[in-house]
Design a protein around this motif. Sequence first.
Motif, PDB file in Angstrom:
ATOM      1  N   TYR A  18       0.816  -1.214   0.000  1.00  0.00           N
ATOM      2  CA  TYR A  18       0.000   0.000   0.000  1.00  0.00           C
ATOM      3  C   TYR A  18       0.850   1.264   0.000  1.00  0.00           C
ATOM      4  O   TYR A  18       0.487   2.269   0.608  1.00  0.00           O
ATOM      5  CB  TYR A  18      -0.910   0.009   1.236  1.00  0.00           C
ATOM      6  CG  TYR A  18      -1.770  -1.207   1.404  1.00  0.00           C
ATOM      7  CD1 TYR A  18      -2.735  -1.536   0.459  1.00  0.00           C
ATOM      8  CD2 TYR A  18      -1.616  -2.036   2.516  1.00  0.00           C
ATOM      9  CE1 TYR A  18      -3.533  -2.663   0.621  1.00  0.00           C
ATOM     10  CE2 TYR A  18      -2.422  -3.163   2.687  1.00  0.00           C
ATOM     11  CZ  TYR A  18      -3.375  -3.470   1.727  1.00  0.00           C
ATOM     12  OH  TYR A  18      -4.166  -4.573   1.876  1.00  0.00           O
ATOM     13  N   GLY A  19       1.990   1.224  -0.676  1.00  0.00           N
ATOM     14  CA  GLY A  19       2.958   2.308  -0.599  1.00  0.00           C
ATOM     15  C   GLY A  19       2.392   3.688  -0.835  1.00  0.00           C
ATOM     16  O   GLY A  19       2.794   4.659  -0.182  1.00  0.00           O
ATOM     17  N   GLU A  20       1.441   3.821  -1.778  1.00  0.00           N
ATOM     18  CA  GLU A  20       0.903   5.137  -2.123  1.00  0.00           C
ATOM     19  C   GLU A  20      -0.359   5.485  -1.347  1.00  0.00           C
ATOM     20  O   GLU A  20      -0.901   6.585  -1.502  1.00  0.00           O
ATOM     21  CB  GLU A  20       0.625   5.198  -3.629  1.00  0.00           C
ATOM     22  CG  GLU A  20       1.865   5.039  -4.493  1.00  0.00           C
ATOM     23  CD  GLU A  20       2.935   6.058  -4.162  1.00  0.00           C
ATOM     24  OE1 GLU A  20       2.603   7.258  -4.053  1.00  0.00           O
ATOM     25  OE2 GLU A  20       4.105   5.669  -3.986  1.00  0.00           O
ATOM     26  N   ARG A  21      -0.836   4.544  -0.537  1.00  0.00           N
ATOM     27  CA  ARG A  21      -2.047   4.820   0.236  1.00  0.00           C
ATOM     28  C   ARG A  21      -1.704   5.651   1.475  1.00  0.00           C
ATOM     29  O   ARG A  21      -0.621   5.545   2.040  1.00  0.00           O
ATOM     30  CB  ARG A  21      -2.754   3.524   0.657  1.00  0.00           C
ATOM     31  CG  ARG A  21      -3.341   2.726  -0.507  1.00  0.00           C
ATOM     32  CD  ARG A  21      -4.221   1.604   0.004  1.00  0.00           C
ATOM     33  NE  ARG A  21      -5.418   2.134   0.654  1.00  0.00           N
ATOM     34  CZ  ARG A  21      -6.576   2.336   0.039  1.00  0.00           C
ATOM     35  NH1 ARG A  21      -6.690   2.059  -1.251  1.00  0.00           N
ATOM     36  NH2 ARG A  21      -7.622   2.799   0.701  1.00  0.00           N
ATOM     37  N   LEU A  22      -2.670   6.434   1.923  1.00  0.00           N
ATOM     38  CA  LEU A  22      -2.472   7.312   3.068  1.00  0.00           C
ATOM     39  C   LEU A  22      -2.433   6.488   4.353  1.00  0.00           C
ATOM     40  O   LEU A  22      -3.367   5.740   4.652  1.00  0.00           O
ATOM     41  CB  LEU A  22      -3.603   8.336   3.124  1.00  0.00           C
ATOM     42  CG  LEU A  22      -3.442   9.547   4.045  1.00  0.00           C
ATOM     43  CD1 LEU A  22      -2.208  10.358   3.668  1.00  0.00           C
ATOM     44  CD2 LEU A  22      -4.698  10.414   3.971  1.00  0.00           C
ATOM     45  N   ALA A  23      -1.365   6.629   5.115  1.00  0.00           N
ATOM     46  CA  ALA A  23      -1.219   5.888   6.371  1.00  0.00           C
ATOM     47  C   ALA A  23      -1.575   6.742   7.578  1.00  0.00           C
ATOM     48  O   ALA A  23      -2.306   6.285   8.468  1.00  0.00           O
ATOM     49  CB  ALA A  23       0.215   5.369   6.511  1.00  0.00           C
ATOM     50  N   VAL A  24      -1.035   7.977   7.623  1.00  0.00           N
ATOM     51  CA  VAL A  24      -1.183   8.821   8.807  1.00  0.00           C
ATOM     52  C   VAL A  24      -1.538  10.246   8.407  1.00  0.00           C
ATOM     53  O   VAL A  24      -0.922  10.816   7.494  1.00  0.00           O
ATOM     54  CB  VAL A  24       0.121   8.860   9.640  1.00  0.00           C
ATOM     55  CG1 VAL A  24      -0.089   9.665  10.918  1.00  0.00           C
ATOM     56  CG2 VAL A  24       0.609   7.465   9.975  1.00  0.00           C
ATOM     57  N   VAL A  25      -2.537  10.798   9.117  1.00  0.00           N
ATOM     58  CA  VAL A  25      -2.874  12.223   8.994  1.00  0.00           C
ATOM     59  C   VAL A  25      -2.698  12.839  10.372  1.00  0.00           C
ATOM     60  O   VAL A  25      -3.296  12.378  11.353  1.00  0.00           O
ATOM     61  CB  VAL A  25      -4.312  12.427   8.497  1.00  0.00           C
ATOM     62  CG1 VAL A  25      -4.673  13.916   8.477  1.00  0.00           C
ATOM     63  CG2 VAL A  25      -4.501  11.812   7.114  1.00  0.00           C
ATOM     64  N   SER A  26      -1.867  13.899  10.443  1.00  0.00           N
ATOM     65  CA  SER A  26      -1.620  14.581  11.713  1.00  0.00           C
ATOM     66  C   SER A  26      -1.427  16.053  11.428  1.00  0.00           C
ATOM     67  O   SER A  26      -0.354  16.477  11.004  1.00  0.00           O
ATOM     68  CB  SER A  26      -0.384  13.991  12.398  1.00  0.00           C
ATOM     69  OG  SER A  26      -0.084  14.694  13.589  1.00  0.00           O
TER      70      SER A  26
ATOM     71  N   SER B  28     -10.330  -2.675   6.945  1.00  0.00           N
ATOM     72  CA  SER B  28      -9.879  -2.861   5.569  1.00  0.00           C
ATOM     73  C   SER B  28      -9.024  -1.665   5.175  1.00  0.00           C
ATOM     74  O   SER B  28      -8.905  -0.692   5.947  1.00  0.00           O
ATOM     75  CB  SER B  28     -11.086  -2.972   4.631  1.00  0.00           C
ATOM     76  OG  SER B  28     -11.665  -1.687   4.424  1.00  0.00           O
ATOM     77  N   PRO B  29      -8.419  -1.671   3.974  1.00  0.00           N
ATOM     78  CA  PRO B  29      -7.682  -0.486   3.521  1.00  0.00           C
ATOM     79  C   PRO B  29      -8.554   0.766   3.422  1.00  0.00           C
ATOM     80  O   PRO B  29      -8.014   1.875   3.379  1.00  0.00           O
ATOM     81  CB  PRO B  29      -7.157  -0.913   2.144  1.00  0.00           C
ATOM     82  CG  PRO B  29      -7.032  -2.401   2.238  1.00  0.00           C
ATOM     83  CD  PRO B  29      -8.205  -2.824   3.073  1.00  0.00           C
ATOM     84  N   GLU B  30      -9.880   0.588   3.416  1.00  0.00           N
ATOM     85  CA  GLU B  30     -10.772   1.745   3.354  1.00  0.00           C
ATOM     86  C   GLU B  30     -11.093   2.319   4.733  1.00  0.00           C
ATOM     87  O   GLU B  30     -11.722   3.378   4.830  1.00  0.00           O
ATOM     88  CB  GLU B  30     -12.091   1.344   2.670  1.00  0.00           C
ATOM     89  CG  GLU B  30     -11.911   0.692   1.302  1.00  0.00           C
ATOM     90  CD  GLU B  30     -11.135   1.569   0.335  1.00  0.00           C
ATOM     91  OE1 GLU B  30     -11.381   2.800   0.317  1.00  0.00           O
ATOM     92  OE2 GLU B  30     -10.265   1.042  -0.382  1.00  0.00           O
ATOM     93  N   SER B  31     -10.673   1.651   5.798  1.00  0.00           N
ATOM     94  CA  SER B  31     -10.967   2.107   7.155  1.00  0.00           C
ATOM     95  C   SER B  31     -10.189   3.372   7.479  1.00  0.00           C
ATOM     96  O   SER B  31      -9.005   3.493   7.166  1.00  0.00           O
ATOM     97  CB  SER B  31     -10.626   1.029   8.180  1.00  0.00           C
ATOM     98  OG  SER B  31     -11.406  -0.147   7.978  1.00  0.00           O
ATOM     99  N   VAL B  32     -10.872   4.324   8.122  1.00  0.00           N
ATOM    100  CA  VAL B  32     -10.231   5.561   8.578  1.00  0.00           C
ATOM    101  C   VAL B  32     -10.512   5.687  10.075  1.00  0.00           C
ATOM    102  O   VAL B  32     -11.661   5.857  10.488  1.00  0.00           O
ATOM    103  CB  VAL B  32     -10.758   6.791   7.822  1.00  0.00           C
ATOM    104  CG1 VAL B  32     -10.042   8.055   8.309  1.00  0.00           C
ATOM    105  CG2 VAL B  32     -10.576   6.623   6.314  1.00  0.00           C
ATOM    106  N   TYR B  33      -9.461   5.603  10.867  1.00  0.00           N
ATOM    107  CA  TYR B  33      -9.575   5.552  12.327  1.00  0.00           C
ATOM    108  C   TYR B  33      -9.141   6.876  12.936  1.00  0.00           C
ATOM    109  O   TYR B  33      -8.039   7.364  12.663  1.00  0.00           O
ATOM    110  CB  TYR B  33      -8.705   4.418  12.862  1.00  0.00           C
ATOM    111  CG  TYR B  33      -8.599   4.331  14.366  1.00  0.00           C
ATOM    112  CD1 TYR B  33      -9.643   3.793  15.121  1.00  0.00           C
ATOM    113  CD2 TYR B  33      -7.444   4.741  15.035  1.00  0.00           C
ATOM    114  CE1 TYR B  33      -9.536   3.688  16.504  1.00  0.00           C
ATOM    115  CE2 TYR B  33      -7.334   4.635  16.414  1.00  0.00           C
ATOM    116  CZ  TYR B  33      -8.382   4.104  17.144  1.00  0.00           C
ATOM    117  OH  TYR B  33      -8.291   4.009  18.513  1.00  0.00           O
ATOM    118  N   LEU B  34     -10.006   7.468  13.749  1.00  0.00           N
ATOM    119  CA  LEU B  34      -9.669   8.695  14.464  1.00  0.00           C
ATOM    120  C   LEU B  34      -9.156   8.342  15.845  1.00  0.00           C
ATOM    121  O   LEU B  34      -9.873   7.744  16.662  1.00  0.00           O
ATOM    122  CB  LEU B  34     -10.895   9.604  14.585  1.00  0.00           C
ATOM    123  CG  LEU B  34     -10.712  10.864  15.443  1.00  0.00           C
ATOM    124  CD1 LEU B  34      -9.672  11.794  14.833  1.00  0.00           C
ATOM    125  CD2 LEU B  34     -12.043  11.594  15.622  1.00  0.00           C
TER     126      LEU B  34
END
Length: 542
Positions: A41-49, A223-229
Amino acid sequence: MSDFLKHCTPWPEALAGEYRRKGYWRGQTFSALLDERAEQYGERLAVVSGQTRWRYRDLAAEADRLARGFSALGIGPKDRVVVQLPNCAEFFAVIFALFRMGALPVFALPAHRKLEISYFCQHAEAVAYIIAGQHGGFDYRNLASEVKAVSPGLQHVLVLGDAGPFTALHDLPDGTLPAPPEASDVAFFQLSGGSTGTPKLIPRTHDDYIYSLRGSAEICQLSPESVYLCVLPAGHNFALSSPGSLGVFYAGGTVVLSNNSSPDHVFPLIAAERVSVTALVPPLVPVWLDAAASLKPDLSSLKVVQVGGARFNSEMAARLVRELGCTLQQVFGMAEGLVNYTRYDDSDALVLHTQGRPISPDDEICVVDDEDQPLPAGEVGHLLTRGPYTIHGYYRAAEHNARSFTADGFYRTGDLVRQTAEGYLVVEGRAKDQINRGGEKISAEEVEHLLLAHQGVADVAIVAMPDAFLGEKSCAFVIRRDASLRAVELNAYLRKLGIAAYKIPDRIEFADAFPKTGVGKVSKKILRQIIEQRLLVASQSG
């Protein structure tokens, strides 16, 4: 055997072999896991801060840079490193860097101060301490100076931001990485969440912790579509692994970090990043619900709200489902291992009134009486557990281990529970929270939950106070929503509910806030000391 290994209690070989045969332990390390996800998943977003947005390949590259820098400073395999960072992308780069080189993070929390940090550094014999320069109006560099003065083994203080007299994380030399760790090695130390004493250090291995992540991710359908806050401290076990940020990374999803749990801050973040799942502790739930009712935010992306850290009032649980229109998942676990979840297809009765069932079919659960005799289903007793991700001993704590673990390796959790016919656990309180009022046993948590349902109560903690006649009486410390609320009203409210008279608190003390333990839980030890002192002063003046 090294001195380090002498202080860690291994799983018995027979159990370890069984966990490997059954595929729970698969020989994967955290470093290998991150490399695998960066490849997938190299190009997928891992972390937002904040303004930082790292893809998986960015996270892996920064972890590699830091690992080489740590190695150049002389930090090596099995060296302990106290990590005290806020919720920021760099937190994950730091811990994955330490995982990569076999050094061992000790997960301190932002609220810890000199007493706790000095203890961690001395007890773990830490060689490094990693901090943010300033956060939340507090200067951690001053704290580091104080800690270093009393921790002779502490060689390095590494700082995110302006380093002052110390070493900046962004300006490390380049070194060579040592051989990678084994999956059976200790990966890091979590902190015990007990209400008394200094937190114990909990050694977790790559094998056992990654199994808990995998099991949690499957149960929570990540899944890769999950976005966790992540609004709870990132280093806390709940926010880290249940399924937490590491569980989301395991699934290839995105972690959104916030240092502020206020609805004014997080609701716009949920809408902007299309957050699908988050985790809260019970006191945050009414705050979020009240704000949602008035602010009318866009929470359409939010599918699941987890609630854990303490038993969740069933009335508040029903309100969450009704008002937010999302799935509630109750979580009951401990940094020592065992984690329980309600499942998404569970009945309303199980979701609202239980704290779930274990991750693994090999999580062994025993509910016993005071003499360690097994109790039938439905009876309240002490929870003992053993399984493929529950430790067999704290680090450097032989005397405590003798009390906390049975001869055959079951961990005494200190929780009072009952188990339903379906195998779900209902947490009734802590053994230490039981009040013996002249032979009548009172579960503090039971009465706390009743009081929490009162609209004028924001939070409550009930403790025992000494009594010359009965031995103990109960005292409720209450944080009010309504400043005009009186004790007589609360007593009348409890009587109207029809509970036994002996369960009604003998005394109610109003407070603005509760003292906390080093891991952020209400310190009932200090509350007991407060009421004992007040009783003493009253007796002397009377």
